[in-house]
Every structure is written in structure tokens, then in C-alpha cells.
Design a protein around this motif. Structure first.
Motif, PDB file in Angstrom:
ATOM      1  N   UNK A 268       4.844  14.093  -1.575  1.00 46.73           N
ATOM      2  CA  UNK A 268       4.477  13.389  -2.793  1.00 46.73           C
ATOM      3  C   UNK A 268       2.955  13.278  -2.876  1.00 46.73           C
ATOM      4  N   UNK A 269       2.385  13.673  -4.010  1.00 43.73           N
ATOM      5  CA  UNK A 269       0.942  13.577  -4.216  1.00 43.73           C
ATOM      6  C   UNK A 269       0.667  12.683  -5.415  1.00 43.73           C
ATOM      7  N   UNK A 270      -0.315  11.801  -5.238  1.00 43.42           N
ATOM      8  CA  UNK A 270      -0.746  10.941  -6.339  1.00 43.42           C
ATOM      9  C   UNK A 270      -2.254  11.022  -6.418  1.00 43.42           C
ATOM     10  N   UNK A 271      -2.776  11.083  -7.632  1.00 47.79           N
ATOM     11  CA  UNK A 271      -4.212  11.246  -7.843  1.00 47.79           C
ATOM     12  C   UNK A 271      -4.654  10.332  -8.970  1.00 47.79           C
ATOM     13  N   UNK A 272      -5.826   9.720  -8.791  1.00 44.07           N
ATOM     14  CA  UNK A 272      -6.374   8.852  -9.829  1.00 44.07           C
ATOM     15  C   UNK A 272      -7.789   9.305 -10.144  1.00 44.07           C
ATOM     16  N   UNK A 273      -8.019   9.684 -11.389  1.00 40.57           N
ATOM     17  CA  UNK A 273      -9.331  10.175 -11.780  1.00 40.57           C
ATOM     18  C   UNK A 273     -10.253   9.010 -12.109  1.00 40.57           C
ATOM     19  N   UNK A 274     -11.532   9.333 -12.258  1.00 40.96           N
ATOM     20  CA  UNK A 274     -12.508   8.294 -12.596  1.00 40.96           C
ATOM     21  C   UNK A 274     -12.365   7.847 -14.040  1.00 40.96           C
ATOM     22  N   UNK A 275     -11.542   8.547 -14.794  1.00 43.17           N
ATOM     23  CA  UNK A 275     -11.276   8.152 -16.175  1.00 43.17           C
ATOM     24  C   UNK A 275     -10.073   7.222 -16.286  1.00 43.17           C
ATOM     25  N   UNK A 276      -9.510   6.833 -15.133  1.00 42.79           N
ATOM     26  CA  UNK A 276      -8.380   5.913 -15.150  1.00 42.79           C
ATOM     27  C   UNK A 276      -7.030   6.579 -15.293  1.00 42.79           C
ATOM     28  N   UNK A 277      -6.997   7.927 -15.239  1.00 40.26           N
ATOM     29  CA  UNK A 277      -5.736   8.654 -15.368  1.00 40.26           C
ATOM     30  C   UNK A 277      -5.084   8.809 -14.000  1.00 40.26           C
ATOM     31  N   UNK A 278      -3.837   8.377 -13.879  1.00 42.60           N
ATOM     32  CA  UNK A 278      -3.084   8.521 -12.641  1.00 42.60           C
ATOM     33  C   UNK A 278      -1.986   9.562 -12.849  1.00 42.60           C
ATOM     34  N   UNK A 279      -1.936  10.544 -11.934  1.00 47.02           N
ATOM     35  CA  UNK A 279      -0.922  11.594 -12.000  1.00 47.02           C
ATOM     36  C   UNK A 279      -0.153  11.596 -10.693  1.00 47.02           C
ATOM     37  N   UNK A 280       1.157  11.828 -10.752  1.00 48.22           N
ATOM     38  CA  UNK A 280       1.948  11.919  -9.541  1.00 48.22           C
ATOM     39  C   UNK A 280       2.957  13.041  -9.652  1.00 48.22           C
ATOM     40  N   UNK A 281       3.347  13.573  -8.492  1.00 52.42           N
ATOM     41  CA  UNK A 281       4.237  14.734  -8.489  1.00 52.42           C
ATOM     42  C   UNK A 281       4.864  14.874  -7.106  1.00 52.42           C
ATOM     43  N   UNK A 282       6.182  15.173  -7.061  1.00 56.48           N
ATOM     44  CA  UNK A 282       6.857  15.463  -5.795  1.00 56.48           C
ATOM     45  C   UNK A 282       7.055  16.972  -5.704  1.00 56.48           C
ATOM     46  N   UNK A 283       6.740  17.552  -4.538  1.00 57.32           N
ATOM     47  CA  UNK A 283       6.823  18.989  -4.365  1.00 57.32           C
ATOM     48  C   UNK A 283       8.186  19.444  -3.860  1.00 57.32           C
ATOM     49  N   UNK A 284       9.095  18.508  -3.600  1.00 56.59           N
ATOM     50  CA  UNK A 284      10.414  18.888  -3.104  1.00 56.59           C
ATOM     51  C   UNK A 284      11.214  19.525  -4.233  1.00 56.59           C
ATOM     52  N   UNK A 285      11.837  20.678  -3.953  1.00 55.83           N
ATOM     53  CA  UNK A 285      12.524  21.434  -4.998  1.00 55.83           C
ATOM     54  C   UNK A 285      13.591  20.615  -5.711  1.00 55.83           C
ATOM     55  N   UNK A 286      14.273  19.737  -4.969  1.00 62.55           N
ATOM     56  CA  UNK A 286      15.378  18.983  -5.551  1.00 62.55           C
ATOM     57  C   UNK A 286      14.941  17.662  -6.191  1.00 62.55           C
ATOM     58  N   UNK A 287      13.645  17.364  -6.141  1.00 61.94           N
ATOM     59  CA  UNK A 287      13.152  16.093  -6.696  1.00 61.94           C
ATOM     60  C   UNK A 287      12.218  16.373  -7.869  1.00 61.94           C
ATOM     61  N   UNK A 288      12.623  16.082  -9.114  1.00 62.84           N
ATOM     62  CA  UNK A 288      11.815  16.402 -10.288  1.00 62.84           C
ATOM     63  C   UNK A 288      10.823  15.312 -10.680  1.00 62.84           C
ATOM     64  N   UNK A 289      10.561  14.362  -9.782  1.00 58.12           N
ATOM     65  CA  UNK A 289       9.681  13.246 -10.106  1.00 58.12           C
ATOM     66  C   UNK A 289       8.261  13.726 -10.389  1.00 58.12           C
ATOM     67  N   UNK A 290       7.733  13.375 -11.551  1.00 58.72           N
ATOM     68  CA  UNK A 290       6.341  13.628 -11.870  1.00 58.72           C
ATOM     69  C   UNK A 290       6.000  12.837 -13.126  1.00 58.72           C
ATOM     70  N   UNK A 291       4.730  12.583 -13.325  1.00 59.45           N
ATOM     71  CA  UNK A 291       4.331  11.852 -14.510  1.00 59.45           C
ATOM     72  C   UNK A 291       2.869  11.496 -14.491  1.00 59.45           C
TER      73      UNK A 291
END
Length: 275
Positions: A47-70
Motif C-alpha cells: 500500500x502506498x500513500x502520498x501527500x503533495x504540497x498542494x494538499x492532495x492525498x493519493x493512495x493505492x494498493x498494488x495487490x492484484x486482488x485489492x482494487x483500493x485506490x483514491x
């Protein structure tokens, strides 16, 4: 629409709001990226989560069976606002991490454990018919089921790894096994191999319980489409049917197709159920 999670063999779902409630509990500084165990599917460091200096937070799971992202935009600090005024805004993008294909593999017939697994799960006939390339990765102790373009593979652990399945390379189109104009959508590759024993049928491994845009495009060449899931996934099956432009027939079963004979799989597909 929520995203699914497998827990104890059963499908659970998280709406965007439920995802966001969990994401907001993860402490992040602006400009920071982190790799964590997925809080949704439990995948270790997937699972990777990133927060930019513009306040945008992105997240994503790389597991093939897990479609979590946003993504979502939270409150910005005074410092980030000042910085944005001094530069051209740049929206950060989280790249999907891909595990490269193992460089060293061996013929499955030279690895007894791999041969035993493939025999027990009705995969050998598909391999011998040339419908799919299957190799054994000794370093990972996984049987590799290659995608049709061999740019990726789904790896099944034979060593009791925490992650029973692992994706390598690009498997975004799923794995299609067999020859014919009837597609049978299933969760895993061994089940797809088992389906390919039926004349005119192609087993399509979704590598989970979701239909990606890439998989949806590959299904346009089939005349008939079946979706086969276990009895507990009836709601998920309805969602999958609605995501397809062409009509598909849903079949729910308590039996795992990879353990069934050709006649038994045929009975599942032709069972009297609502289409």
C-alpha cells in the motif's frame, strides 16, 4: 460503488467514505510518500500513500486482488499556499509499483512440487495443449502462470508465504486460457485452466473479483460470457454484470471449478439460474 476485500474467504466492501475515514488516520506530512501494509486487504508493504504540497492525498494498493485506490484534497497549510503562489502547480502522480518477472525459472516437470500442484488443480491439460505458459520460480518458490503476452504472470506460492498469490509484471488484461468464443470469468488462473478443458470455452482469470477496463476491452471478442463466483458473492456478481456492456450470465456455485471434472463444470454453466 465500494471496493471489495477478501476476509476469511468472504468478500467485504469499503465505500469511498469508509476508505477516507481510514486514510485520514494515517499521519502524513506534505510532500511525503509512504509504503505500508495495506489497511484494507492486509498485503504486506503493498500500500502506498502520498501527500503533495498542494494538499492532495493519493493512495493505492498494488495487490492484484485489492482494487483500493483514491484521492482527496484536504486543508492546506499556510506554508503550502505560499509555495504554490511562487511556482507553477504540479499535481503529483503515484506510479503503480510493479514486481518484475523472476529472471530464473525452470520447467514445471523438473519440479515435483509444482507438478503435483498443477495436477491436483487440473492445470496440466491446459499447459500440455499450449493454452498457457507455466514455469516454476525456484527463488520465490512459486508456480508462475504467464499472461498471454508473457509480459506478466500470476505466481502461486508453494512455500506457505503470507501472500498466497503475487502478481509480476503486467497482468492488467487478466489471463485468458483456452480457445473458443465463450468466455468464463473466474477469480484465479487454475480455475481458468480447468475451464479451458471444455471445447470452445476460454477461462478468463480476473485475478480477483473485479473487471478492469483492460479486461473489459478483451471481452469484446467473445460471443458468450459467463461469470462464475461462489455463492457468497452474489452482490459482487451483479456489480460485475452491470460493468459489462455485453450481456453476461451469472453462475453462483459452492464448488471450486479447479477441482471439478469437465462434466461437472458443464453442469455449473448450464444450471438453471437467472441470467
Amino acid at each position: 460503488m465500494g471496493v471489495s476485500r477478501l476476509s476469511g474467504g468472504r468478500s467485504m466492501s469499503y465505500s469511498y467514505r469508509e476508505q477516507l475515514d481510514i486514510i485520514k488516520q494515517i499521519s502524513m506530512a506534505e510532500g511525503q510518500s509512504r509504503s505500508l501494509d495495506c489497511p484494507f486487504c492486509g498485503g504486506r508493504k503493498k500500500f502506498t500513500i502520498s501527500k503533495t504540497e498542494d494538499g492532495l492525498t493519493l493512495w493505492n494498493c498494488f495487490r492484484a486482488s485489492c482494487p483500493v485506490k483514491g484521492s482527496y484534497t484536504g486543508k492546506r497549510t499556510a506554508s503550502s499556499i505560499r509555495k504554490s503562489l511562487d511556482r507553477t502547480p504540479v499535481v503529483a502522480k503515484v506510479e503503480k509499483r510493479v514486481t518484475p518477472l523472476p529472471p530464473i525459472t525452470k520447467n514445471i516437470r523438473n519440479e515435483p512440487s509444482a507438478l503435483e500442484y498443477l495436477t491436483e488443480n487440473n492445470c496440466l491439460e491446459a499447459y500440455d495443449s499450449g493454452y498457457i505458459n507455466i514455469r516454476y520460480a525456484p527463488a520465490e518458490k512459486r508456480v508462475l502462470f504467464y499472461a498471454n503476452d508473457e509480459e506478466g504472470a500470476a505466481g502461486r506460492s508453494l512455500a506457505g508465504h503470507r501472500s498466497k498469490w503475487w502478481s509480476y509484471g503486467d497482468v492488467s488484461k487478466g489471463i485468458h486460457v483456452g480457445i473458443g468464443d465463450t468466455a468464463v470469468l473466474v477469480e484465479d488462473t487454475p480455475s481458468a485452466c480447468a475451464v479451458s478443458r471444455l471445447k470452445g470455452h476460454v477461462g478468463v482469470a480476473l485475478l480477483g473479483t473485479n473487471i478492469t477496463e483492460q479486461i473489459r476491452n478483451t471481452l469484446k471478442k467473445y460471443t458468450n460470457i459467463y461469470i462464475v463466483l461462489d455463492n457468497d458473492a452474489s452482490v459482487k456478481a451483479i456489480e460485475l454484470v452491470r460493468s459489462l456492456s455485453n450481456s453476461a450470465k451469472v453462475r453462483l456455485t459452492k464448488d471450486d471449478l479447479k477441482y471439478l471434472s469437465v462434466m461437472q463444470i458443464t453442469e455449473v454453466l448450464h444450471a438453471s439460474q437467472s441470467d
